[in-house]
Design a protein around this motif. Sequence first.
Motif, PDB file in Angstrom:
ATOM      1  N   ALA A  37      -6.785   1.869  14.706  1.00  0.00           N
ATOM      2  CA  ALA A  37      -6.527   3.305  14.847  1.00  0.00           C
ATOM      3  C   ALA A  37      -5.608   3.811  13.741  1.00  0.00           C
ATOM      4  O   ALA A  37      -5.820   4.905  13.191  1.00  0.00           O
ATOM      5  CB  ALA A  37      -5.911   3.581  16.218  1.00  0.00           C
ATOM      6  N   ALA A  38      -4.587   3.020  13.394  1.00  0.00           N
ATOM      7  CA  ALA A  38      -3.651   3.450  12.351  1.00  0.00           C
ATOM      8  C   ALA A  38      -4.347   3.539  10.996  1.00  0.00           C
ATOM      9  O   ALA A  38      -4.121   4.492  10.233  1.00  0.00           O
ATOM     10  CB  ALA A  38      -2.472   2.479  12.286  1.00  0.00           C
ATOM     11  N   LEU A  39      -5.192   2.571  10.674  1.00  0.00           N
ATOM     12  CA  LEU A  39      -5.898   2.601   9.394  1.00  0.00           C
ATOM     13  C   LEU A  39      -6.889   3.752   9.345  1.00  0.00           C
ATOM     14  O   LEU A  39      -7.002   4.450   8.327  1.00  0.00           O
ATOM     15  CB  LEU A  39      -6.619   1.278   9.166  1.00  0.00           C
ATOM     16  CG  LEU A  39      -5.736   0.037   8.981  1.00  0.00           C
ATOM     17  CD1 LEU A  39      -6.594  -1.200   8.795  1.00  0.00           C
ATOM     18  CD2 LEU A  39      -4.789   0.209   7.800  1.00  0.00           C
ATOM     19  N   ALA A  40      -7.602   3.980  10.443  1.00  0.00           N
ATOM     20  CA  ALA A  40      -8.567   5.082  10.483  1.00  0.00           C
ATOM     21  C   ALA A  40      -7.860   6.410  10.281  1.00  0.00           C
ATOM     22  O   ALA A  40      -8.365   7.309   9.587  1.00  0.00           O
ATOM     23  CB  ALA A  40      -9.325   5.068  11.809  1.00  0.00           C
ATOM     24  N   ALA A  41      -6.672   6.578  10.873  1.00  0.00           N
ATOM     25  CA  ALA A  41      -5.930   7.825  10.734  1.00  0.00           C
ATOM     26  C   ALA A  41      -5.500   8.040   9.286  1.00  0.00           C
ATOM     27  O   ALA A  41      -5.572   9.158   8.755  1.00  0.00           O
ATOM     28  CB  ALA A  41      -4.716   7.813  11.657  1.00  0.00           C
ATOM     29  N   ARG A  42      -5.050   6.980   8.617  1.00  0.00           N
ATOM     30  CA  ARG A  42      -4.636   7.121   7.222  1.00  0.00           C
ATOM     31  C   ARG A  42      -5.830   7.410   6.317  1.00  0.00           C
ATOM     32  O   ARG A  42      -5.738   8.195   5.374  1.00  0.00           O
ATOM     33  CB  ARG A  42      -3.883   5.877   6.757  1.00  0.00           C
ATOM     34  CG  ARG A  42      -2.491   5.743   7.379  1.00  0.00           C
ATOM     35  CD  ARG A  42      -1.669   4.674   6.683  1.00  0.00           C
ATOM     36  NE  ARG A  42      -1.353   5.034   5.312  1.00  0.00           N
ATOM     37  CZ  ARG A  42      -0.297   5.764   4.935  1.00  0.00           C
ATOM     38  NH1 ARG A  42       0.535   6.259   5.848  1.00  0.00           N
ATOM     39  NH2 ARG A  42      -0.079   6.007   3.656  1.00  0.00           N
ATOM     40  N   LEU A  43      -6.962   6.778   6.602  1.00  0.00           N
ATOM     41  CA  LEU A  43      -8.151   7.006   5.784  1.00  0.00           C
ATOM     42  C   LEU A  43      -8.685   8.422   5.932  1.00  0.00           C
ATOM     43  O   LEU A  43      -9.296   8.964   4.999  1.00  0.00           O
ATOM     44  CB  LEU A  43      -9.239   5.998   6.152  1.00  0.00           C
ATOM     45  CG  LEU A  43      -8.969   4.556   5.728  1.00  0.00           C
ATOM     46  CD1 LEU A  43      -9.979   3.615   6.365  1.00  0.00           C
ATOM     47  CD2 LEU A  43      -9.001   4.424   4.206  1.00  0.00           C
ATOM     48  N   SER A  46     -16.371   0.620  10.966  1.00  0.00           N
ATOM     49  CA  SER A  46     -16.112   1.706  10.023  1.00  0.00           C
ATOM     50  C   SER A  46     -15.114   1.313   8.946  1.00  0.00           C
ATOM     51  O   SER A  46     -14.979   1.996   7.926  1.00  0.00           O
ATOM     52  CB  SER A  46     -15.590   2.941  10.766  1.00  0.00           C
ATOM     53  OG  SER A  46     -14.329   2.673  11.366  1.00  0.00           O
ATOM     54  N   LEU A  47     -14.407   0.194   9.156  1.00  0.00           N
ATOM     55  CA  LEU A  47     -13.403  -0.271   8.200  1.00  0.00           C
ATOM     56  C   LEU A  47     -13.914  -1.435   7.354  1.00  0.00           C
ATOM     57  O   LEU A  47     -13.141  -2.093   6.666  1.00  0.00           O
ATOM     58  CB  LEU A  47     -12.137  -0.708   8.955  1.00  0.00           C
ATOM     59  CG  LEU A  47     -11.451   0.358   9.809  1.00  0.00           C
ATOM     60  CD1 LEU A  47     -10.319  -0.262  10.612  1.00  0.00           C
ATOM     61  CD2 LEU A  47     -10.924   1.498   8.938  1.00  0.00           C
ATOM     62  N   ARG A  48     -15.215  -1.663   7.375  1.00  0.00           N
ATOM     63  CA  ARG A  48     -15.808  -2.839   6.728  1.00  0.00           C
ATOM     64  C   ARG A  48     -15.421  -2.958   5.257  1.00  0.00           C
ATOM     65  O   ARG A  48     -15.160  -4.055   4.755  1.00  0.00           O
ATOM     66  CB  ARG A  48     -17.330  -2.788   6.849  1.00  0.00           C
ATOM     67  CG  ARG A  48     -18.035  -4.025   6.290  1.00  0.00           C
ATOM     68  CD  ARG A  48     -19.543  -3.901   6.365  1.00  0.00           C
ATOM     69  NE  ARG A  48     -20.002  -3.637   7.710  1.00  0.00           N
ATOM     70  CZ  ARG A  48     -20.552  -2.490   8.094  1.00  0.00           C
ATOM     71  NH1 ARG A  48     -20.698  -1.489   7.234  1.00  0.00           N
ATOM     72  NH2 ARG A  48     -20.967  -2.323   9.327  1.00  0.00           N
ATOM     73  N   GLY A  67      -9.617  -0.621  -0.722  1.00  0.00           N
ATOM     74  CA  GLY A  67      -9.176  -0.119   0.569  1.00  0.00           C
ATOM     75  C   GLY A  67      -7.675   0.092   0.603  1.00  0.00           C
ATOM     76  O   GLY A  67      -7.188   1.084   1.155  1.00  0.00           O
ATOM     77  N   ALA A  68      -6.929  -0.841   0.001  1.00  0.00           N
ATOM     78  CA  ALA A  68      -5.474  -0.715  -0.026  1.00  0.00           C
ATOM     79  C   ALA A  68      -5.041   0.529  -0.789  1.00  0.00           C
ATOM     80  O   ALA A  68      -4.089   1.216  -0.385  1.00  0.00           O
ATOM     81  CB  ALA A  68      -4.860  -1.963  -0.657  1.00  0.00           C
ATOM     82  N   ARG A  69      -5.746   0.837  -1.880  1.00  0.00           N
ATOM     83  CA  ARG A  69      -5.374   2.035  -2.663  1.00  0.00           C
ATOM     84  C   ARG A  69      -5.483   3.286  -1.805  1.00  0.00           C
ATOM     85  O   ARG A  69      -4.652   4.197  -1.897  1.00  0.00           O
ATOM     86  CB  ARG A  69      -6.277   2.144  -3.903  1.00  0.00           C
ATOM     87  CG  ARG A  69      -5.975   3.361  -4.785  1.00  0.00           C
ATOM     88  CD  ARG A  69      -4.580   3.279  -5.337  1.00  0.00           C
ATOM     89  NE  ARG A  69      -4.241   4.388  -6.219  1.00  0.00           N
ATOM     90  CZ  ARG A  69      -3.739   5.551  -5.802  1.00  0.00           C
ATOM     91  NH1 ARG A  69      -3.546   5.763  -4.509  1.00  0.00           N
ATOM     92  NH2 ARG A  69      -3.441   6.495  -6.680  1.00  0.00           N
ATOM     93  N   ARG A  70      -6.509   3.341  -0.946  1.00  0.00           N
ATOM     94  CA  ARG A  70      -6.700   4.514  -0.082  1.00  0.00           C
ATOM     95  C   ARG A  70      -5.719   4.501   1.089  1.00  0.00           C
ATOM     96  O   ARG A  70      -5.102   5.516   1.399  1.00  0.00           O
ATOM     97  CB  ARG A  70      -8.130   4.541   0.441  1.00  0.00           C
ATOM     98  CG  ARG A  70      -9.190   4.706  -0.642  1.00  0.00           C
ATOM     99  CD  ARG A  70     -10.557   4.877  -0.017  1.00  0.00           C
ATOM    100  NE  ARG A  70     -10.633   6.137   0.718  1.00  0.00           N
ATOM    101  CZ  ARG A  70     -11.366   6.320   1.809  1.00  0.00           C
ATOM    102  NH1 ARG A  70     -12.076   5.318   2.310  1.00  0.00           N
ATOM    103  NH2 ARG A  70     -11.376   7.481   2.409  1.00  0.00           N
TER     104      ARG A  70
END
Length: 265
Positions: free
Chosen positions: A143-149, A9-11, A94-97
């Motif tokens: 998990a941390a990236l998914a939560a921020r996204l 999902s983070l591709r 991705g970094a901007r988001r």
Amino acid sequence: MAAGAPHPSLRDVVLRYEGFTVCGGGPATFREVACTFVPIIIDLDQGWSVAHREHIGSAPLRLRSFVAGLTDGPVLVGHAGSARCLQVDLTPLGARRVLGVPLSELANRSVPIEAVLGRGGADLVQRIGDAATWQERFALVDAALAARLADAGDIDAEVAWSLGRIVASGGTTAIGALATELGWSHRKFIARYRDTVGLPPKVVARIVRFERACARLREGAGPAAAAAECGYFDQAHLSRDVREFAGITPSELRDTVNSVQDPAG
């Protein structure tokens, strides 16, 4: 060394995860060259020295965990003799988001992770340090990236489209033509890129072309062949870009790869 595959999902957000430990050696300095990804360094040791162009002739920054925006020149990163960290390489969109700030605020800068991610960044560093294995650490980052996204806004669709065109062309597409297709003025095009990517579109295109040339040089191509294949006017043109973006010659560039565990530049 340990490599992790981000969750599918983070591709479009994460390029790679890498973890590594170095011990028993002396102080080391590494040359990071201009690139099109945004690294997050989660430090699990004694931190890093980081020197951008502005630090030439003065003391480098001393940082523990940090985030580095896109740069248009080389950066020297060093440790005192041991290092242990997890590196997360994000795409600029991705970094901007994930980071939630205009990437112009990070361009040509390295800042403590807490300056961007706040207390959540410090908590993530702590939890990663407490984890027993690299795979557990990579899962925590997932998990941390998914939560921020989940709470992030959408990407800038026009910038995403034009950046895709730049990358597909190897950095050779005409920036003015892209602005015309979008119906944007040159000033608007630059402003949107500074917000979403961090650097102006023309500079981004030059870095994309430079990255392609780096790959060819490391594959064994000579400077003249790499210049011709990657859209440079001639070998001298390639050498000027290499000097600007890496601070070294094309021959020296063959042995320099963007990652804090590389041999000294």
